[in-house]
Scaffold this motif. Structure first.
Motif, PDB file in Angstrom:
ATOM      1  N   ALA A 103       0.832  -1.213   0.000  1.00  0.00           N
ATOM      2  CA  ALA A 103       0.000   0.000   0.000  1.00  0.00           C
ATOM      3  C   ALA A 103       0.858   1.251   0.000  1.00  0.00           C
ATOM      4  CB  ALA A 103      -0.934  -0.003   1.208  1.00  0.00           C
ATOM      5  N   TYR A 104       1.960   1.238   0.738  1.00  0.00           N
ATOM      6  CA  TYR A 104       2.796   2.443   0.843  1.00  0.00           C
ATOM      7  C   TYR A 104       3.977   2.434  -0.112  1.00  0.00           C
ATOM      8  CZ  TYR A 104       5.799   6.145   2.369  1.00  0.00           C
ATOM      9  OH  TYR A 104       6.584   7.259   2.355  1.00  0.00           O
ATOM     10  N   VAL A 105       4.759   1.373  -0.099  1.00  0.00           N
ATOM     11  CA  VAL A 105       6.040   1.364  -0.798  1.00  0.00           C
ATOM     12  C   VAL A 105       5.861   1.457  -2.311  1.00  0.00           C
ATOM     13  CG1 VAL A 105       8.206   0.109  -1.157  1.00  0.00           C
ATOM     14  CG2 VAL A 105       7.118   0.097   1.087  1.00  0.00           C
ATOM     15  N   GLY A 106       4.839   0.804  -2.857  1.00  0.00           N
ATOM     16  CA  GLY A 106       4.629   0.866  -4.307  1.00  0.00           C
ATOM     17  C   GLY A 106       4.435   2.278  -4.812  1.00  0.00           C
ATOM     18  N   ARG A 107       3.567   3.022  -4.152  1.00  0.00           N
ATOM     19  CA  ARG A 107       3.307   4.406  -4.575  1.00  0.00           C
ATOM     20  C   ARG A 107       4.512   5.305  -4.300  1.00  0.00           C
ATOM     21  NH1 ARG A 107       0.904   6.584  -8.525  1.00  0.00           N
ATOM     22  NH2 ARG A 107       0.738   8.806  -8.219  1.00  0.00           N
ATOM     23  N   ALA A 108       5.141   5.122  -3.147  1.00  0.00           N
ATOM     24  CA  ALA A 108       6.306   5.936  -2.809  1.00  0.00           C
ATOM     25  C   ALA A 108       7.436   5.711  -3.809  1.00  0.00           C
ATOM     26  CB  ALA A 108       6.771   5.619  -1.389  1.00  0.00           C
ATOM     27  N   CYS A 109       7.646   4.470  -4.215  1.00  0.00           N
ATOM     28  CA  CYS A 109       8.686   4.154  -5.190  1.00  0.00           C
ATOM     29  C   CYS A 109       8.421   4.872  -6.507  1.00  0.00           C
ATOM     30  CB  CYS A 109       8.756   2.650  -5.398  1.00  0.00           C
ATOM     31  SG  CYS A 109       9.982   2.133  -6.611  1.00  0.00           S
ATOM     32  N   PHE A 110       7.175   4.828  -6.961  1.00  0.00           N
ATOM     33  CA  PHE A 110       6.849   5.500  -8.218  1.00  0.00           C
ATOM     34  C   PHE A 110       7.061   7.007  -8.094  1.00  0.00           C
ATOM     35  CE2 PHE A 110       3.785   7.765 -10.897  1.00  0.00           C
ATOM     36  CZ  PHE A 110       4.314   7.430 -12.130  1.00  0.00           C
ATOM     37  N   GLU A 111       6.663   7.593  -6.980  1.00  0.00           N
ATOM     38  CA  GLU A 111       6.820   9.041  -6.810  1.00  0.00           C
ATOM     39  C   GLU A 111       8.302   9.440  -6.779  1.00  0.00           C
ATOM     40  OE1 GLU A 111       4.518   9.763  -3.304  1.00  0.00           O
ATOM     41  OE2 GLU A 111       2.620   9.743  -4.412  1.00  0.00           O
ATOM     42  N   VAL A 112       9.131   8.654  -6.123  1.00  0.00           N
ATOM     43  CA  VAL A 112      10.564   8.949  -6.088  1.00  0.00           C
ATOM     44  C   VAL A 112      11.165   8.818  -7.489  1.00  0.00           C
ATOM     45  CG1 VAL A 112      12.802   8.100  -5.254  1.00  0.00           C
ATOM     46  CG2 VAL A 112      10.914   8.438  -3.654  1.00  0.00           C
ATOM     47  N   ALA A 113      10.797   7.765  -8.203  1.00  0.00           N
ATOM     48  CA  ALA A 113      11.315   7.580  -9.564  1.00  0.00           C
ATOM     49  C   ALA A 113      10.831   8.695 -10.493  1.00  0.00           C
ATOM     50  CB  ALA A 113      10.900   6.219 -10.101  1.00  0.00           C
ATOM     51  N   TYR A 150      14.499   3.418 -14.043  1.00  0.00           N
ATOM     52  CA  TYR A 150      13.901   3.479 -12.707  1.00  0.00           C
ATOM     53  C   TYR A 150      12.410   3.790 -12.785  1.00  0.00           C
ATOM     54  CZ  TYR A 150      18.730   3.708 -11.065  1.00  0.00           C
ATOM     55  OH  TYR A 150      20.044   3.446 -10.811  1.00  0.00           O
ATOM     56  N   TYR A 151      12.047   4.710 -13.662  1.00  0.00           N
ATOM     57  CA  TYR A 151      10.647   5.119 -13.806  1.00  0.00           C
ATOM     58  C   TYR A 151       9.782   3.947 -14.268  1.00  0.00           C
ATOM     59  CZ  TYR A 151       6.640   7.879 -15.404  1.00  0.00           C
ATOM     60  OH  TYR A 151       5.389   8.382 -15.600  1.00  0.00           O
ATOM     61  N   LYS A 152      10.230   3.255 -15.295  1.00  0.00           N
ATOM     62  CA  LYS A 152       9.445   2.127 -15.820  1.00  0.00           C
ATOM     63  C   LYS A 152       9.376   0.982 -14.823  1.00  0.00           C
ATOM     64  CE  LYS A 152      11.803   2.295 -19.664  1.00  0.00           C
ATOM     65  NZ  LYS A 152      12.380   2.032 -20.983  1.00  0.00           N
ATOM     66  N   ARG A 153      10.490   0.700 -14.144  1.00  0.00           N
ATOM     67  CA  ARG A 153      10.484  -0.378 -13.151  1.00  0.00           C
ATOM     68  C   ARG A 153       9.551  -0.026 -11.996  1.00  0.00           C
ATOM     69  NH1 ARG A 153      13.465  -4.973 -11.807  1.00  0.00           N
ATOM     70  NH2 ARG A 153      13.425  -5.099 -14.073  1.00  0.00           N
ATOM     71  N   ALA A 154       9.581   1.238 -11.562  1.00  0.00           N
ATOM     72  CA  ALA A 154       8.735   1.661 -10.444  1.00  0.00           C
ATOM     73  C   ALA A 154       7.257   1.537 -10.801  1.00  0.00           C
ATOM     74  CB  ALA A 154       9.069   3.089 -10.037  1.00  0.00           C
ATOM     75  N   LYS A 155       6.885   1.928 -12.001  1.00  0.00           N
ATOM     76  CA  LYS A 155       5.467   1.848 -12.393  1.00  0.00           C
ATOM     77  C   LYS A 155       5.029   0.393 -12.536  1.00  0.00           C
ATOM     78  CE  LYS A 155       1.608   3.727 -13.112  1.00  0.00           C
ATOM     79  NZ  LYS A 155       0.949   4.309 -11.945  1.00  0.00           N
ATOM     80  N   THR A 156       5.884  -0.423 -13.129  1.00  0.00           N
ATOM     81  CA  THR A 156       5.564  -1.846 -13.279  1.00  0.00           C
ATOM     82  C   THR A 156       5.404  -2.507 -11.915  1.00  0.00           C
ATOM     83  OG1 THR A 156       6.800  -1.940 -15.345  1.00  0.00           O
ATOM     84  CG2 THR A 156       6.347  -4.019 -14.276  1.00  0.00           C
ATOM     85  N   ASP A 157       6.335  -2.227 -11.009  1.00  0.00           N
ATOM     86  CA  ASP A 157       6.273  -2.816  -9.671  1.00  0.00           C
ATOM     87  C   ASP A 157       5.055  -2.336  -8.894  1.00  0.00           C
ATOM     88  OD1 ASP A 157       8.581  -4.198 -10.157  1.00  0.00           O
ATOM     89  OD2 ASP A 157       9.845  -3.014  -8.808  1.00  0.00           O
ATOM     90  N   GLU A 158       4.680  -1.068  -9.098  1.00  0.00           N
ATOM     91  CA  GLU A 158       3.549  -0.506  -8.350  1.00  0.00           C
ATOM     92  C   GLU A 158       2.263  -1.284  -8.612  1.00  0.00           C
ATOM     93  OE1 GLU A 158       1.294   3.767  -7.634  1.00  0.00           O
ATOM     94  OE2 GLU A 158       2.267   3.393  -9.554  1.00  0.00           O
ATOM     95  N   VAL A 159       2.063  -1.739  -9.826  1.00  0.00           N
ATOM     96  CA  VAL A 159       0.801  -2.394 -10.188  1.00  0.00           C
ATOM     97  C   VAL A 159       0.942  -3.901 -10.400  1.00  0.00           C
ATOM     98  CG1 VAL A 159      -0.173  -0.286 -11.152  1.00  0.00           C
ATOM     99  CG2 VAL A 159       1.080  -1.856 -12.648  1.00  0.00           C
ATOM    100  N   LEU A 160       2.131  -4.453 -10.204  1.00  0.00           N
ATOM    101  CA  LEU A 160       2.364  -5.871 -10.469  1.00  0.00           C
ATOM    102  C   LEU A 160       1.442  -6.775  -9.657  1.00  0.00           C
ATOM    103  CD1 LEU A 160       4.114  -7.925 -12.008  1.00  0.00           C
ATOM    104  CD2 LEU A 160       5.697  -7.875 -10.076  1.00  0.00           C
ATOM    105  N   LEU A 161       1.253  -6.464  -8.393  1.00  0.00           N
ATOM    106  CA  LEU A 161       0.396  -7.279  -7.525  1.00  0.00           C
ATOM    107  C   LEU A 161      -0.957  -6.617  -7.277  1.00  0.00           C
ATOM    108  CD1 LEU A 161       3.051  -8.435  -4.902  1.00  0.00           C
ATOM    109  CD2 LEU A 161       2.280  -9.612  -6.973  1.00  0.00           C
ATOM    110  N   GLY A 162      -1.303  -5.674  -8.128  1.00  0.00           N
ATOM    111  CA  GLY A 162      -2.548  -4.931  -7.962  1.00  0.00           C
ATOM    112  C   GLY A 162      -2.240  -3.515  -7.523  1.00  0.00           C
ATOM    113  N   PRO A 163      -3.140  -2.597  -7.835  1.00  0.00           N
ATOM    114  CA  PRO A 163      -2.883  -1.195  -7.478  1.00  0.00           C
ATOM    115  C   PRO A 163      -2.885  -0.989  -5.963  1.00  0.00           C
ATOM    116  CG  PRO A 163      -5.090  -1.459  -8.378  1.00  0.00           C
ATOM    117  CD  PRO A 163      -4.407  -2.780  -8.533  1.00  0.00           C
TER     118      PRO A 163
END
Length: 167
Positions: A109-119, A140-153
């Motif tokens: 819930a937290y780390v996925g969004r935070a990662c995308f915002e930092v990237a 970094y940007y593409k990896r962060a977005k992919t990771d953010e939604v990989l297991l669901g938003p």
């Protein structure tokens, strides 16, 4: 990152051991993904701090500008919070399986969004060079977005966390 589904219809097979708890596997996967996201955040922040120390605009290092300093401080704050959450989730996975579902949901819930915002901010602070496909900022940007939604938003993980906490 390769992804695939393998289906062995009518294939000869034998059971090698007990089937893993599906929820426990998913929670451990969420923790592992959060650890990767933490690594992306740290690499992106390290790279942009180094760039801000070296890049000169209008006769000054860009890291000396207030707007850049504030953005870097915000990114650092997100990284520190994410690290605490990931450390807790990893501890729960190893030492307290009863706390793992909540810890895993919190991590995603937290780390996925935070990662995308930092990237995203890392990309923006690089300016025009960051928008080129060849620059690591795009990786970094593409990896962060992919990771953010990989297991669901993140909203799904927040909803799961609320259910687990009976909120």
């Amino acid at each position: 990152r390769g992804q695939a589904r393998v289906e062995l219809t009518a294939a000869a097979a034998r059971v090698l051991g007990p089937l893993p708890d599906a929820a426990g596997v998913a929670d451990r996967l969420a923790v592992a993904l959060a650890a990767e996201q933490l690594g992306v955040m740290r690499a992106a922040l390290d790279a942009i701090v180094a760039y801000a120390k070296a890049r000169v605009a209008f006769g000054r290092y860009i890291g000396s500008y207030q707007g850049v300093k504030h953005k870097l401080a915000d990114m650092h704050g997100k990284l520190e919070q994410a690290e605490s959450i990931v450390r807790y989730a990893a501890w729960a996975a190893d030492e307290s399986p009863g706390e793992l579902p909540e810890a895993a949901a919190l991590a995603q819930a937290y780390v996925g969004r935070a990662c995308f915002e930092v990237a995203r901010d890392h990309l923006l602070l690089h300016g025009g060079i960051g928008y080129t496909w060849e620059h690591d900022a795009h990786l970094y940007y593409k990896r962060a977005k992919t990771d953010e939604v990989l297991l669901g938003p993140p909203r799904e993980h927040r909803a799961r966390l609320a259910r687990l906490l009976e909120l």
